[in-house]
Design a protein around this motif. Sequence first.
Motif, PDB file in Angstrom:
ATOM      1  N   SER A  68      28.196  61.281  69.111  1.00  0.00           N
ATOM      2  CA  SER A  68      26.778  60.810  69.632  1.00  0.00           C
ATOM      3  C   SER A  68      25.829  60.877  68.438  1.00  0.00           C
ATOM      4  CB  SER A  68      26.348  62.027  70.652  1.00  0.00           C
ATOM      5  OG  SER A  68      24.966  61.757  70.767  1.00  0.00           O
ATOM      6  N   GLY A  69      25.143  59.644  68.069  1.00  0.00           N
ATOM      7  CA  GLY A  69      24.034  59.519  67.110  1.00  0.00           C
ATOM      8  C   GLY A  69      24.535  59.542  65.785  1.00  0.00           C
ATOM      9  N   LEU A  70      26.101  59.219  65.458  1.00  0.00           N
ATOM     10  CA  LEU A  70      26.509  58.999  64.147  1.00  0.00           C
ATOM     11  C   LEU A  70      27.564  57.726  64.481  1.00  0.00           C
ATOM     12  CD1 LEU A  70      27.787  62.732  63.304  1.00  0.00           C
ATOM     13  CD2 LEU A  70      25.723  61.535  62.418  1.00  0.00           C
ATOM     14  N   ARG A  71      27.636  57.059  63.348  1.00  0.00           N
ATOM     15  CA  ARG A  71      28.236  55.675  63.355  1.00  0.00           C
ATOM     16  C   ARG A  71      29.645  55.743  62.558  1.00  0.00           C
ATOM     17  NH1 ARG A  71      28.364  51.969  66.479  1.00  0.00           N
ATOM     18  NH2 ARG A  71      25.984  52.365  66.897  1.00  0.00           N
ATOM     19  N   ALA A  72      30.599  55.294  63.640  1.00  0.00           N
ATOM     20  CA  ALA A  72      31.895  55.173  62.757  1.00  0.00           C
ATOM     21  C   ALA A  72      32.027  54.100  61.975  1.00  0.00           C
ATOM     22  CB  ALA A  72      33.096  55.312  63.937  1.00  0.00           C
ATOM     23  N   THR A  73      32.620  54.027  60.685  1.00  0.00           N
ATOM     24  CA  THR A  73      32.812  52.956  60.077  1.00  0.00           C
ATOM     25  C   THR A  73      34.258  52.670  59.917  1.00  0.00           C
ATOM     26  OG1 THR A  73      32.558  54.318  57.943  1.00  0.00           O
ATOM     27  CG2 THR A  73      30.524  53.261  58.897  1.00  0.00           C
ATOM     28  N   LYS A  74      35.232  53.301  59.923  1.00  0.00           N
ATOM     29  CA  LYS A  74      36.417  53.261  59.739  1.00  0.00           C
ATOM     30  C   LYS A  74      37.533  53.864  60.568  1.00  0.00           C
ATOM     31  CE  LYS A  74      40.207  52.990  56.226  1.00  0.00           C
ATOM     32  NZ  LYS A  74      40.570  53.081  54.782  1.00  0.00           N
TER      33      LYS A  74
END
Length: 453
Positions: A68-74
């Motif tokens: 929640s509220g954080l973005r996965a990039t890989k």
Amino acid sequence: MVFGSTTGHPGASSAGDPYVPSHGNGGYHVESYELELDYRVNSNRLAGKASITAVAEQALTRFALDLSGLRATKVTINGRRVSRFTQRSGKLHITPANTLADGSEFIVDIQYAGNPKPEDSPWGGLGWDELTEGVIVASQPSGAATWFPCNDHPGDKAHYRITITTDSPYHALANGRLVSRRVKASRTTWVYDQAAPMATYLATVQIGRYDVLDLATTPVTTRALVPPGELREFKHDFGRQQDMVKLFCRLFGSYPFGNYTVVVTDDDLEIPLEAQGISVFGSNHVDGKRTSERLVAHELAHQWFGNSLTPSAWKDIWLNEGFACYAEWLWSEESGGLSADQQVSKAYTRLRGLPQDLLLSDPGPELMFDDRLYKRGAITLHAIRLHLGDDAFFDMLRTWTKTYRHASVTTADFVAQATQFSADQDALREIFATWLGSYELPLLPRSARKRRT
């Protein structure tokens, strides 16, 4: 245990707990989390790497994690990059290149980043939160996803290894044993290992400008992290904590973890918070007058009831809070305050004047942290104590904590455990039925003669 239904698409994005229906995920269980966190205090910037070892409990063509509220990039699975993953509504949905076979172990590696913040909930903001200088993490019941991708359900316990790199003036604390501490330039890396299985809501990070106090080595290694300006008051207010540790080890059985750390933040907190092996108090709980001593006992008792023995579902929250509240009364009895009988009478009088709309065995999400649940749960334990007698009651509690050490438990488990210690099992079942299974407040059990614990 499979969380969520096995019907529909594999890996359902719910654990099926009606108290937190949007948290937890189906189709797998987690064995371990390895978290590498890089945090900048001034900018509240968190960059994380999570390596999650899990076991499929059905064939998985896709599955979800809470984030929640954080973005996965890989994202990679077993070292192979995943091209199909999406985020929406607090979930990270992952589609592996090949179906994960039922019973197979797999490793998910996730890189993610952002500015963490508490998640809104019916119980207020939960999870990662900024202090005036530093960080507090308070996740119960559903805030863990604000700082790492997880299967956010209390019944899915796992091993944790948490690495935190942050600015060197700050002390960083996480659950478990401090494995290493490395200083490089203006930053320090702290590595903690929590070998005992832990629920997601009990995982924590605390960051602040703290002095470290070594309080005791036996029967439990105990430390405190305290702002320099609070040291004198802390030493007085927590001066009897070691006596509490000895009492609870005697009554509840051996302490379930490797150490115990108390944190006092430089900010005020509405209520203290427990995590596995850690309790967190606000500066308002330290006044040099032992005003909050009952809360010191309450949070310590959660290490047995809530942290070692964790509810399988949130409807059984009384197994945490009723037991910790009763521990307050046991400490009062031991330390020359009101006896447990007197505490029960006082609490009962108050409960009798309040609405009778709480079912202890299933209070609903709106009332799961209601003070009536705490008090009614504690009175229930006292009724069981009066029925069994002191010797059998405390033998039962020690057996309870030993049998289910580091496990997930239900109310049915506790009823079955207690019943084994009763010479009149029908009478004990009636006590459970009236105190756990009815809205109306039962008659107060007759007080026994003054006892020694």
